[in-house]
Design a protein around this motif. Structure first.
Motif, short mmCIF file in Angstrom:
data_model
loop_
_atom_site.label_atom_id
_atom_site.label_comp_id
_atom_site.label_asym_id
_atom_site.label_seq_id
_atom_site.Cartn_x
_atom_site.Cartn_y
_atom_site.Cartn_z
N HIS A 110 0.83 -1.21 0.00
CA HIS A 110 0.00 0.00 0.00
C HIS A 110 0.86 1.26 0.00
O HIS A 110 0.45 2.29 -0.56
N HIS A 258 -4.86 4.55 0.18
CA HIS A 258 -3.75 3.61 0.41
C HIS A 258 -3.02 3.92 1.71
O HIS A 258 -2.53 2.99 2.37
N ARG A 261 -5.04 2.19 4.39
CA ARG A 261 -4.78 0.75 4.42
C ARG A 261 -3.38 0.46 4.95
O ARG A 261 -3.17 -0.56 5.63
N GLN A 262 -2.45 1.34 4.66
CA GLN A 262 -1.12 1.17 5.20
C GLN A 262 -1.11 1.31 6.71
O GLN A 262 -0.41 0.57 7.42
#
Length: 432
Positions: A110, A258, A261-262
């Motif tokens: 990600h 992203h 999600r990271q």
């Protein structure tokens, strides 16, 4: 004579400028190369490219080497006997190791996707900065062209009025015109001279604004601009889907997603693989006995392979707080994208309506200018024959000048609005 000299100098200045002109594309090129905002955006893009390279590097193993040297004085452990000794010794160690993260909750994946989206956002931001700089130069150049035309028309009008005054004075001498007619024409000449000075000042101010937007040295001379016809400013390129300004908001939304999600990847355990090799050399000081360096370096060598599993349990709610902030940032980016999309749709519709209106107004003003020109010529002929007054001549002259100025404004604004329509449709305004 002084007034005629002033008018002649004004016309000569305009003609001398016209002999060597900067085109609009040259001004846009200069502005894009020297604009501080464009330069700053280009540097930000380079930082995003560096971030993407760093995200790719996280998939590679880390490699390191250590060399250590130690002198022991007094009580220490003898590496040969593994017992205590009180003599002075010299130790030398070497190690080579590598570490490779095998799994960390897909955080690296990600991070790479966020870096790629950030790079695309940087490219879109750079194109947006170039397009807006080009459009700003276009607007400023339009102002310069408008006041250059107004100055030219004012100079022509002042010269024409000066000739009319001389003609009226001659007609007064033969008794065909009265003193009131002469006074009216003198008033027209004074008004024409004032308008010429006013337009020259406005032209100078517009030229100063153009230099500022271009980043051009203010004390250097800049020649007038040739404004091309609508549709000839730059080639029609681009996807035609989204303007660069909206692309920036969309890529920012992808980056935030992203990054969210990271941040969630910190909840998963991480597994790291470690490999390495080491060796050592030992020597007792003031003692010639002992193994040689080459044999110890070979005999003391060792290798290892290991794996480390790290399980997050509790870090004072820092992970949950980071996930919450990343989630909110993603939703903020989504709201910003929708807001920007609606704003650009409104601006695109307004630009389209204004463009169509200026196109129609240009055609209408072209017919009106022709009619006013004919009316002025007839009125002047009647004035020379004594069938009309100076007031009638002044009225028709003012109408003609106003029509010519409005026609020039409509033509230039139609071109500007067309470029804004193209920009809001996603077409590239500026290309290398």
């Amino acid at each position: 004579m002084k007034q005629a000299l002033t008018i002649g100098l004004a016309l000569a200045a305009l003609q001398s400028f016209a002999q060597s002109e900067w085109t609009l594309l040259q001004c846009m090129q200069y502005a894009v190369e020297h604009n501080h905002e464009v330069r700053r955006t280009a540097l930000e893009l380079d930082n995003r490219l560096a971030s993407r390279t760093g995200a790719i590097g996280r998939f590679l193993p880390s490699l390191g080497a250590n060399i250590g040297t130690q002198y022991n004085f007094g009580r220490a452990i003898n590496p040969e006997t593994n017992g205590y000794t009180d003599v002075n010794t010299f130790n030398n160690g070497y190690s080579l190791y590598a570490s490779l993260p095998v799994f960390e909750g897909f955080g690296r994946i990600h991070a790479l996707k966020a870096a790629k989206a950030g790079t695309l956002m940087g490219r879109a931001a750079l194109q947006r900065s170039r397009d807006l700089t080009a459009l700003g130069v276009l607007e400023a150049a339009t102002e310069v062209a408008y006041y250059e035309g107004m100055t030219r028309m004012a100079a022509e009008k002042a010269q024409e009025t000066a000739l009319l005054l001389r003609q009226t004075l001659l007609m007064e001498e033969v008794g065909r015109k009265s003193a009131a007619d002469v006074a009216q024409v003198e008033s027209q000449q004074a008004e024409a001279d004032y308008n010429l000075t006013y337009q020259q000042n406005r032209y100078a101010s517009a030229l100063l604004e153009l230099k500022t937007r271009m980043g051009f040295p203010l004390n250097d001379s800049l020649r007038p601009i040739i404004i091309p016809c609508a549709g000839e400013v730059a080639p029609r390129t681009g996807s035609g889907e989204e303007p660069a300004e909206l692309q920036v908001a969309r890529y920012q939304m992808q980056v935030s997603r992203h990054e969210w999600r990271q941040a969630r990847a910190a909840l998963f355990p991480s597994l790291t693989l470690n490999v390495g090799a080491n060796t050592a050399y030992y020597h007792t000081l003031h003692d010639d006995a002992g193994q040689a360096f080459r044999s110890q370096f070979k005999n003391n060598r060792g290798e290892y392979v290991g794996a480390t599993l790290s399980i997050p349990l509790f870090n004072r709610l820092q992970t949950l707080t980071g996930i919450r902030r990343a989630k909110n940032n993603y939703h903020i980016a989504c709201e910003h994208y929708e807001e920007k999309r609606q704003e650009l749709e409104k601006l695109a519709l307004e630009a389209w309506q204004e463009w169509q209106a200026y196109v129609k107004q240009t055609e209408q003003m072209r017919h009106k200018t022709q009619a006013d020109s004919l009316a002025y010529q007839l009125t002047r002929r009647q004035f020379e024959e004594g069938l009309s007054t100076a007031v009638d001549l002044r009225t028709t002259s003012a109408q003609l000048l106003h029509s010519r100025a409005t026609l020039l404004q409509c033509q230039l604004m139609a071109m500007v609005k067309e470029q804004f329509v193209r920009y809001y449709r996603g077409e590239t305004i500026w290309t290398e």
